[in-house]
Every structure is written in C-alpha cells, then in structure tokens.
Design an enzyme around this catalytic site. Structure first.
Site, mmCIF file in Angstrom:
data_model
loop_
_atom_site.group_PDB
_atom_site.id
_atom_site.type_symbol
_atom_site.label_atom_id
_atom_site.label_comp_id
_atom_site.label_asym_id
_atom_site.label_seq_id
_atom_site.Cartn_x
_atom_site.Cartn_y
_atom_site.Cartn_z
ATOM 1 N N TYR A 41 0.864 -1.186 0.000
ATOM 2 C CA TYR A 41 0.000 0.000 0.000
ATOM 3 C C TYR A 41 0.899 1.233 0.000
ATOM 4 O O TYR A 41 0.851 2.090 0.882
ATOM 5 C CB TYR A 41 -0.959 -0.013 1.201
ATOM 6 N N LEU A 42 1.712 1.286 -1.027
ATOM 7 C CA LEU A 42 2.873 2.186 -1.031
ATOM 8 C C LEU A 42 2.518 3.655 -1.224
ATOM 9 O O LEU A 42 1.565 3.994 -1.919
ATOM 10 C CB LEU A 42 3.842 1.742 -2.133
ATOM 11 N N HIS A 43 3.328 4.497 -0.596
ATOM 12 C CA HIS A 43 3.184 5.954 -0.720
ATOM 13 C C HIS A 43 4.573 6.547 -0.960
ATOM 14 O O HIS A 43 5.573 5.814 -1.036
ATOM 15 C CB HIS A 43 2.511 6.527 0.528
ATOM 16 N N GLY A 83 6.593 7.980 0.919
ATOM 17 C CA GLY A 83 7.588 7.646 1.950
ATOM 18 C C GLY A 83 8.342 6.381 1.568
ATOM 19 O O GLY A 83 9.582 6.325 1.617
ATOM 20 N N HIS A 84 7.590 5.366 1.148
ATOM 21 C CA HIS A 84 8.240 4.119 0.709
ATOM 22 C C HIS A 84 9.138 4.386 -0.502
ATOM 23 O O HIS A 84 10.255 3.871 -0.604
ATOM 24 C CB HIS A 84 7.186 3.079 0.291
ATOM 25 N N GLN A 97 4.064 -9.732 13.612
ATOM 26 C CA GLN A 97 4.217 -8.472 14.338
ATOM 27 C C GLN A 97 2.865 -7.875 14.751
ATOM 28 O O GLN A 97 2.812 -6.769 15.268
ATOM 29 C CB GLN A 97 5.045 -7.460 13.538
ATOM 30 N N LYS A 101 10.563 7.165 10.207
ATOM 31 C CA LYS A 101 9.194 7.266 10.725
ATOM 32 C C LYS A 101 9.011 6.204 11.813
ATOM 33 O O LYS A 101 8.396 6.429 12.831
ATOM 34 C CB LYS A 101 8.214 7.045 9.575
ATOM 35 N N SER A 115 1.693 7.432 5.853
ATOM 36 C CA SER A 115 1.566 6.084 6.402
ATOM 37 C C SER A 115 0.476 5.360 5.635
ATOM 38 O O SER A 115 -0.543 5.974 5.282
ATOM 39 C CB SER A 115 1.184 6.171 7.886
ATOM 40 N N SER A 116 0.663 4.075 5.406
ATOM 41 C CA SER A 116 -0.394 3.290 4.750
ATOM 42 C C SER A 116 -1.667 3.347 5.584
ATOM 43 O O SER A 116 -2.773 3.343 5.059
ATOM 44 C CB SER A 116 0.046 1.828 4.597
HETATM 45 P P1 AMP Z 1 5.624 -0.153 6.236
HETATM 46 O O1 AMP Z 1 5.136 -0.522 4.893
HETATM 47 O O2 AMP Z 1 4.746 0.781 6.983
HETATM 48 O O3 AMP Z 1 6.036 -1.356 7.059
HETATM 49 O O4 AMP Z 1 6.966 0.676 6.023
HETATM 50 C C1 AMP Z 1 8.017 0.158 5.254
HETATM 51 C C2 AMP Z 1 9.196 1.073 5.391
HETATM 52 O O5 AMP Z 1 8.834 2.381 4.959
HETATM 53 C C3 AMP Z 1 9.688 1.223 6.849
HETATM 54 O O6 AMP Z 1 11.101 1.281 6.854
HETATM 55 C C4 AMP Z 1 9.078 2.530 7.255
HETATM 56 O O7 AMP Z 1 9.798 3.187 8.283
HETATM 57 C C5 AMP Z 1 9.162 3.323 5.954
HETATM 58 N N1 AMP Z 1 8.206 4.420 5.968
HETATM 59 C C6 AMP Z 1 6.880 4.354 6.200
HETATM 60 N N2 AMP Z 1 6.336 5.584 6.181
HETATM 61 C C7 AMP Z 1 7.342 6.446 5.936
HETATM 62 C C8 AMP Z 1 7.438 7.871 5.808
HETATM 63 N N3 AMP Z 1 6.370 8.653 5.940
HETATM 64 N N4 AMP Z 1 8.646 8.408 5.550
HETATM 65 C C9 AMP Z 1 9.749 7.626 5.424
HETATM 66 N N5 AMP Z 1 9.730 6.280 5.543
HETATM 67 C C10 AMP Z 1 8.546 5.697 5.792
#
Ligand code: AMP
Length: 333
Positions: A39-41, A43-44, A68, A191, A227-228
């Site tokens: 569910y990428l944005h 940030g990813h 987790q 984050k 954030s997703s």
């Molecule tokens: P997730 O898919 O939420 O598990 O995140 C995957 C990776 O993306 C992790 O290393 C998170 O810290 C990073 N991440 C998520 N949201 C952000 C953001 N807003 N800015 C930078 N990195 C992010």
C-alpha cells in the site's frame, strides 16, 4: 501496462528470489533491499530512491507480516491493494499471487529492479489459514513456526511497551528477508525510529553483512507523516490527527528557543493537544536518541521525541499513528 512494469520481475518464493539476487551479485552488482508492507506511498518510494543511490540493484519486498500483529490488532484490516492472480499466464506465474498493480506500477516508476511478494514466509500448516501466525492466533501444530529473533533492551520502550510482541515479529521477518534477499544495504524509514534502531542493533549483534540505512520522514503537505494506515482515517479524524505533527513542530521550536526546560513539560503539552483533538494517547516520550534510554533534561540532545496515538477509523475501531522528531537534529533533515 507500461514497459517498465512488464520488465519488473516479481518473485513469490524464497528460492526464486534468492537465485535471482545471487545471479545479480555474481555479476558484481551491489544489492539493496527495501522491506515494506505494501500500500505504497511517497515515503516508501523515497526509500527506493535512497537505495538506488547506494546500490546497483534495488529489491522491494511487500509482505504484511502476521507475527508483528497481535490478535486484537489491525492485521485483517491493514490496507492492502487487491492482489491479482494470473491464470494461464505464459510467464510462469500460474496460480501464484502477484503484487497489486498499484504497488508494482509505483515501484517500477521509482526504478526498483525486482519485487519480492511471498504469500507467506512461515511454514504453512495444513488447514491453518491466513493469519495463523498472528500472535495469539497461532496454530499449535507441531510443525508450525517456532524460531524468533529478539533484541532485548531496545525493544522495550515506546512501541514495545504497548505492543510487546511487535519487535520480535519485525526482527524475525527482517532476518528472513535478509537471508532470502542477501542485500548489501537495507533501507528503512525513520518514521519507525525505534524499528530502525532495533534492526541496526540486531545487525550489529548478529553479524549480518548488511549496511542499515535510516532515511528521514516524508510528510504530506499539511505535515501528517505519510503512512499506509492514514487511508483508514475518516476525513475528520485525519484533520484532527494533524495535532501530532503540530505538536512535534511546537516542541522543536520551544526547545530551540529555550521556552521549555523539562522533558515532562514537552510531553504534557503534547498529550494535551492530542486529547483536545479527541485522540487517545498511547505514548508521548522523550528518550536518548542513540540508545533509547531515559533522559533527565533537555540539554542531553539529541533527544528523540516519539508519539503514538489512536484516532477514529472510518471502518471500525481506531487507527494507531506514530510519528517522531529528533530534537537538536531536526534542522538537518
Ligand atoms: P511499512 O510498509 O509501513 O512497514 O513501512 C516500510 C518502510 O517504509 C519502513 O522502513 C518505514 O519506516 C518506511 N516508511 C513508512 N512511512 C514512511 C514515511 N512517511 N517516511 C519515510 N519512511 C517511511
């Protein structure tokens, strides 16, 4: 489908992924891994960009890791793009789950070189079903997964306090991803600041040959940390959740200008902002940014100011959001 997308290899088994990576490494290429839950944005994608600057080949993994999550948490409703199944494809993916078009397209456009999207990373026990490795829902079958990686002290504060199972699941799945993808570099977002510190410590303590990189937080134009999980917020709750990033910005200014002297002044002011907005505070804490130990005053910088709070979801229950800043270092980001 763009030509980029068609060229983005997708691997769903550990063996296929490992073989491909090993071929790349045999040709002398440096490999970076960006682990995600999909569910990428942006940030990813900023992590993919950072990974490209540090390696020749970037692999992104997409996997919502059940170990987790606890049984009462949001594993079932965690935002996921719909998965596609290819039927009778000539490309050898028959019957396998493929990543959602959205995530694939985004990764391809960001210049990612391969995707690892396994259906499960845990031994599947007949009849156990999806989510059977969610903590508290595990199957008791003797052949089920029973090996975990734990970073003892660093996992205890902050998210480890309210989610005691969480870092054991993260460290275990990241260990598995490191063994499967054999990256030279792994890129994480700050984050999830504590996650970045915990994984860095795990890598140091267990001699993984991986360089761990932590990248700055990407925010929406109004300040909300991407954030997703934001997709689950109702529009009103999303507006109210801005109190988190506003609280962080207030603390940065107040500390820089010497308007506050005690860590407790900072945390109680931010708690007040969140409660006033109708959020439920999980934690607002100030800790040593290096070892996540307690601090006695604001002079001991860099200080991590970390927040977790719940806001109403548009479907059911609440959405738990986390955010942070490093006081005394924020200007560098
Ligand atoms: P997730 O898919 O939420 O598990 O995140 C995957 C990776 O993306 C992790 O290393 C998170 O810290 C990073 N991440 C998520 N949201 C952000 C953001 N807003 N800015 C930078 N990195 C992010």
């Amino acid at each position: 489908m763009s030509s980029d997308e068609q060229e983005l290899p997708v691997f769903t088994t550990a063996a296929d992924m490992r073989n491909w990576v090993r071929k790349q490494k045999k040709s002398g290429r440096k490999v970076a891994l960006v682990p995600t839950m999909g569910y990428l944005h942006e940030g990813h994608l900023s992590l993919v960009k950072a990974a490209k600057e540090r390696a020749d080949i970037v692999v992104a993994s997409i996997y919502v890791n059940p170990t987790q999550f606890a049984a009462h948490e949001d594993f079932d409703v965690y935002p996921r793009n719909p998965v596609r199944r290819s039927i009778g494809s000539s490309r050898g993916f028959e019957g396998q789950t493929l990543p959602a078009l959205d995530d694939r397209a985004k990764l391809a456009a960001a210049g990612c070189h391969a995707v690892f999207e396994p259906e499960s990373l845990y031994v599947s026990v007949p009849g156990a079903g999806e989510g059977s490795n969610v903590v508290g829902r595990e199957t008791q079958h003797p052949d089920s997964h029973e090996t975990y990686v734990t970073v003892e002290r660093l996992q205890r504060p902050l998210c480890g306090g309210s989610r005691p199972h969480f870092f054991r699941g993260v460290c275990t799945v990241v260990t598995k991803l490191f063994h499967i993808c054999e990256p030279d570099v792994a890129v994480f977002g700050r984050k999830d600041y504590q996650q970045w510190r915990v994984i860095s410590r795990m890598v140091r303590d267990l001699d993984f040959a991986v360089e761990v990189v932590g990248m700055p937080i990407c925010r929406e134009p109004d300040g909300l940390a991407m954030s997703s999980r934001n997709a689950r917020l109702s529009p009103e709750a999303r507006e109210k959740a801005l109190c988190i990033s506003r609280g962080l910005a207030w603390a940065e200014a107040a500390v820089a200008e010497g308007r506050v002297s005690e860590p407790s002044e900072v945390s109680s002011h931010i708690r007040g902002l969140i409660e006033e907005a109708g959020g439920k505070v999980d934690y607002v804490e100030l800790l040593d940014a290096g070892n996540l130990g307690p601090i006695s005053d604001l002079a001991s910088q860099p200080t991590l100011l970390a927040i977790a709070a719940h806001f109403p979801a548009k479907d059911r229950g609440t959405v738990r959001l986390i955010d942070n800043t490093v006081l005394g270092e924020a200007k560098k980001e």
